[in-house]
Enzyme design. Structure first.
Site, PDB file in Angstrom:
ATOM      1  N   LYS A  16      65.774  53.059  75.334  1.00 33.77           N
ATOM      2  CA  LYS A  16      64.556  53.839  75.181  1.00 33.77           C
ATOM      3  C   LYS A  16      63.503  52.962  74.513  1.00 33.77           C
ATOM      4  CE  LYS A  16      62.345  57.634  72.673  1.00 33.77           C
ATOM      5  NZ  LYS A  16      62.489  58.852  71.854  1.00 33.77           N
ATOM      6  N   GLY A  26      58.193  65.122  66.350  1.00 30.87           N
ATOM      7  CA  GLY A  26      58.478  65.941  65.170  1.00 30.87           C
ATOM      8  C   GLY A  26      57.451  67.021  64.876  1.00 30.87           C
ATOM      9  N   THR A  36      64.227  66.511  66.509  1.00 31.28           N
ATOM     10  CA  THR A  36      63.834  67.349  65.373  1.00 31.28           C
ATOM     11  C   THR A  36      64.005  68.842  65.646  1.00 31.28           C
ATOM     12  OG1 THR A  36      62.210  65.663  64.805  1.00 31.28           O
ATOM     13  CG2 THR A  36      61.989  67.782  63.714  1.00 31.28           C
ATOM     14  N   ALA A  74      59.875  64.301  73.028  1.00 34.42           N
ATOM     15  CA  ALA A  74      59.139  64.535  71.784  1.00 34.42           C
ATOM     16  C   ALA A  74      58.183  65.718  71.860  1.00 34.42           C
ATOM     17  CB  ALA A  74      58.340  63.301  71.378  1.00 34.42           C
ATOM     18  N   GLY A  75      58.143  66.501  70.767  1.00 39.72           N
ATOM     19  CA  GLY A  75      57.156  67.564  70.631  1.00 39.72           C
ATOM     20  C   GLY A  75      57.660  68.957  70.939  1.00 39.72           C
TER      21      GLY A  75
END
Lengths: 267, 68, 267, 267, 267, 68, 68, 68
Positions: free
Chosen positions: D109, D170, D219, D196-197
């Site tokens: 990644k 996050g 997260t 992400a998000g």
């Protein structure tokens, strides 16, 4: 009336801003494309109150009766040549050098497109072109994605402003990602101008309420049923959003808060 | 005698010895409304008169139009 | 300039509207609550350009030095008594009969609250009160949910307008359900005034772009950091939204559409 | 039951997908950061059903009792080393070469950060690093902005997938710009993984309904009150969104459409 | 593995809920309208996992070969008769008395429509009908607007649940006003079931994440390209949303928060 | 005799003639759990044993940790 | 002799003295699948057999169908 | 002699025989700025002068204040 006069709210100072050394009163920048003719363009520009208008560079049409430079009011408007249609840094630089030869390139709108369907910017090529143009002495206003990282690079490079998009050119979808625009405004010490994607007056107001310094649009005015009236609406929408930003909006509340007194009710 | 040059992608016949300024006049174009590239090199406005065209020259003559 | 003059866009007619027989120029109605003092209220009202302002009815404060009626400009503003704080049809009717005795009840804002936390309207009691008031000769402007069914009942009953909320009173959340407001506008032949919940100028512009006839607000102005300037911003936002509505916005497109010519590019 | 059996809907085929030559059953990729300890990490990974999990490369902690490689189930999960914390192409390449020396770099990644506050990707550096890594024989999964132009460049370069963000790492803000994600899905012939998000299960479902091939998160699971249960929720949310995408959702209608017969009513 | 075992997250208890005295395992309630035939209906019901299914009351079709009661599995599903098509309290009460005579009216879905175009509920008539039905011994599940005030009245009256709409019936617009649904959930001590307007699996997940107890839908499944698969997607979406609600989602952050360690970076 | 090397930013004393493998053993690190850079050059796992440390060598010894 | 009754809005001829149960049988309807209103009054299932139809009676015979 | 009346929830002593108008004057209230309810019945402005207060009368005296 209470006897002791209270401290009253001061009248707001004149709200001007500075772009590339110019002091501007209007925060609306408009394009000159897609209008029926010179007459409609002239009327819409006047209604918009814009001080800066974009123009494109193209091969002369040998059959054309008139030329934009023969009818546009150079005293009223600063022309902002764009690089619409350029798909590489080299094309963009070549285009603006020709604009400069035409004597109209004090400030330039850099626009390097990455895809014909979405007309989204190629930020990598835009960064390259911006550097070349700055080295070459141009004052550059780049059209970019709503990408805070790219915007900071362009600012660090010496661009005179950053112009993140609200949505794809001509889509009229409004500000798709207010969160990113806010991040760009927070970090920038040069003007932030939302460019492309605005569709109606409230979209323009939202851009100003997010703290942007200006809005650049073309289709939203030219493709309205009544372009002149929409130009006026956009002018007002930007003033409204700007004033609301300066006035400091009320906080949002999850629940309600009475606007009439909650005491003294009859029983 | 005439010679052939390419203007904005189309062939044009111009008298031998013509300058770029002569060409603009022939095309009824005001020099102050256009910018000219000759063989991909910009021809400064001041040089339009003393830039003589050669056979096969490729010229781009551009101006401003409405755009966003 | 082209030789043959094209058909130019006609200048827009003066945009007035009619509410309960009154011809109005301003589409912004404002409250008089929550201000620091009479002076601030007066300044904000003036900046808003409002022609109709709401007032509440309360027990006289025997210690108060002044009285709203002693300082508010009755020539400049039509007072619109509300029934804020009423939780039943009977209380609301009783309150407005007292207002009428005070000589100020040509038009009344009916507001029957269903819950102290959300201050959302009790539409069932509102319908009952509206009928009693109309039978009693009042001209009724009811504050209601964004419920098209209730709004049509109130129109059929003979109300002079319907005033659906944007969001809870004093929340500043903006128009939570534009879809319902649009349905209400589509079906109504009386004025539709968005009442409560507007937080900033773009919210007001959106209400007008949805086709509403006016917006009533209080907290958004009174609770702004600079109330006078926000009042001005709201005035402009409503004009902007209204003009955009009349101008006919461009259609939204999923993809892009060039604003500069796609032909005549240099090669 | 009608006598003549109708054509029935076929049972859906097993829904697998291919990433860098691997046939995968799970469309949820998860991170291993922010957990209380190895035990909680292990439990959350198991609940998520993930087949690919990300890990970071850091200096060994000479005081640490255990090492991730000593307790993570290498048979159950393909480890995906990331370059979190790298702010330049060079750092990212250096980091992944070390990962390869550790024998765990079949797929990597790539993540080059542009700003410590937003952790948004530096797409320009990401493009540079991706090219170097591909030349160096790596199979690259780049984390990028929701920028269709950058995504196409990465695909043309030979990346095994593109991983546009939903929102900042996050943040839990969900998909901020579904329009861009849809454009990326439309244009891509390699897997599109939202990275992400994402904040909750419905966010993950939305990503799949937009046509994405997978979602990578950390997260949203690790920072939930009950990580194991949230891991299960995310697993279900992704299956739900994927199945809904394949089932073909009903069209949206501005107005209503009865679900019960409108004939045969009693009179 | 650390030596000292940490406190591990307890396995979630079986998540059942109670509606009108029934203990239910599924939070998805489905309609039986709009399907191609009995076979497709049966397959979709099975895939949905629903325990309660709605049915409508209509004049017998003397030409019909079969009858719903002859093929629907009464052991698997509790039938919930609705009053679809009723525009007054009287019609609704009359309809449900006939349903009771048919021996299927342990619980009833009260639905009084106010407008044929939007099919939005007439809450005033709904309140009247609910009172009559409760006095008449019915167990009432009313379909209403997303209006907290009306919902509380129905709860106080003795309804077994409230069923606010997400959007107009058959519109598939999803939850138009999550703020109101949240207010209803906050205040209610009886089950809250979102009824009508859901379009896809993520909509159902959102309803559960808002804290609703269940979702009732028909068109979203019946009008999908593949109804069986959409029924399965909805089942999963509701489980995902419910589990996410119980797991306690991460807080949203305006900015980013690294998911990999920010120390131990190589230098 | 000992010599000083820098490991992950901290000074370490190692016997003269120690190899990287010796250092890992001294630090109680399993070779299969780490990767090593010596003066910014990766030391292939196969070379750990016959890579002798010199005074002042700077080493980065890394492994995998939880990350997103 | 037959008499005319209205069933779900349509005229039907039924033999004199028919009960509602007779009518259901004539219409091939299972009593347990329908509910019946006669002149806007519900006819309890138990009364179907001994409820005799009179000329001009208006009947609503309903059942359950798919609905949302 | 004085008598006791309740004004907006508080007790007030007024001279026997006082009218509502007298009470307003005593309270320094302009009649044109208030509306009055006596025992829940509105007292028309024209009647303020000849409406005599009785012991125990309950009065609501209201006016307009800022509100939204």
């Amino acid at each position: 009336m209470t006897d002791t006069p209270t401290h009253t709210e001061p009248a707001p100072a004149e709200d001007t801003w500075t772009l590339a050394g110019r002091t501007l009163h209007s925060r609306l920048l408009v394009g000159t494309g897609k209008y029926k003719d010179a007459e409609e363009t002239t009327a819409a520009l006047a209604a918009s109150g814009a001080e800066i208008v974009t123009v494109a560079l193209r091969r002369v049409d040998l059959k054309a009766k008139d030329n934009l430079l023969s009818w546009i009011d150079r005293d009223a408007y600063t022309l902002l040549p764009n690089t619409a249609g350029c798909y590489s840094a080299d094309e963009a630089v070549r285009t603006l050098r020709l604009a400069r030869e035409l004597g109209i390139a004090d400030i330039v709108k850099l626009e390097v497109i990455g895809d014909p369907k979405t007309l989204l910017p190629d930020n990598e090529q835009t960064l390259r072109a911006a550097q070349q143009l700055i080295d070459d002495g141009f004052t550059v206003l780049p059209y970019v994605s709503d990408d805070p990282i790219v915007c900071r690079k362009l600012e660090d490079m010496g661009c005179a402003a950053v112009m993140p998009l609200a949505a794809p050119i001509g889509s009229g979808l409004g500000i798709r990602n207010p969160h990113n625009i806010r991040l760009i405004v927070e970090q920038s010490s040069i003007p932030v101008i939302v460019d492309a994607g605005v569709g109606t007056a409230s979209d323009a107001a939202v851009a100003m309420e997010l703290g942007c310094d200006g809005v650049l649009m073309n289709t939203a005015i030219a493709a309205a049923k009544l372009p002149m009236q929409m130009a006026d609406a956009m002018k007002l929408g930007i003033e409204a959003g700007r004033k609301a930003f300066l006035a400091g909006r009320m906080p949002m509340r999850a629940h309600a808060h009475a606007s009439s007194p909650t005491i003294g009710l009859i029983e | 005698m005439v010679q052939d040059v390419v203007v904005n992608g189309e062939h044009h016949a111009v008298p031998e010895g013509s300058s770029v300024a002569d060409l603009l006049q022939q095309l009824a174009l005001k020099p102050e409304h256009v910018a000219v590239e000759r063989n991909r090199e910009i021809v400064p406005r001041a040089e339009l008169g003393n830039t003589t065209l050669s056979p096969g020259d490729t010229l781009e003559i551009v101006t401003f139009v409405g755009g966003g």
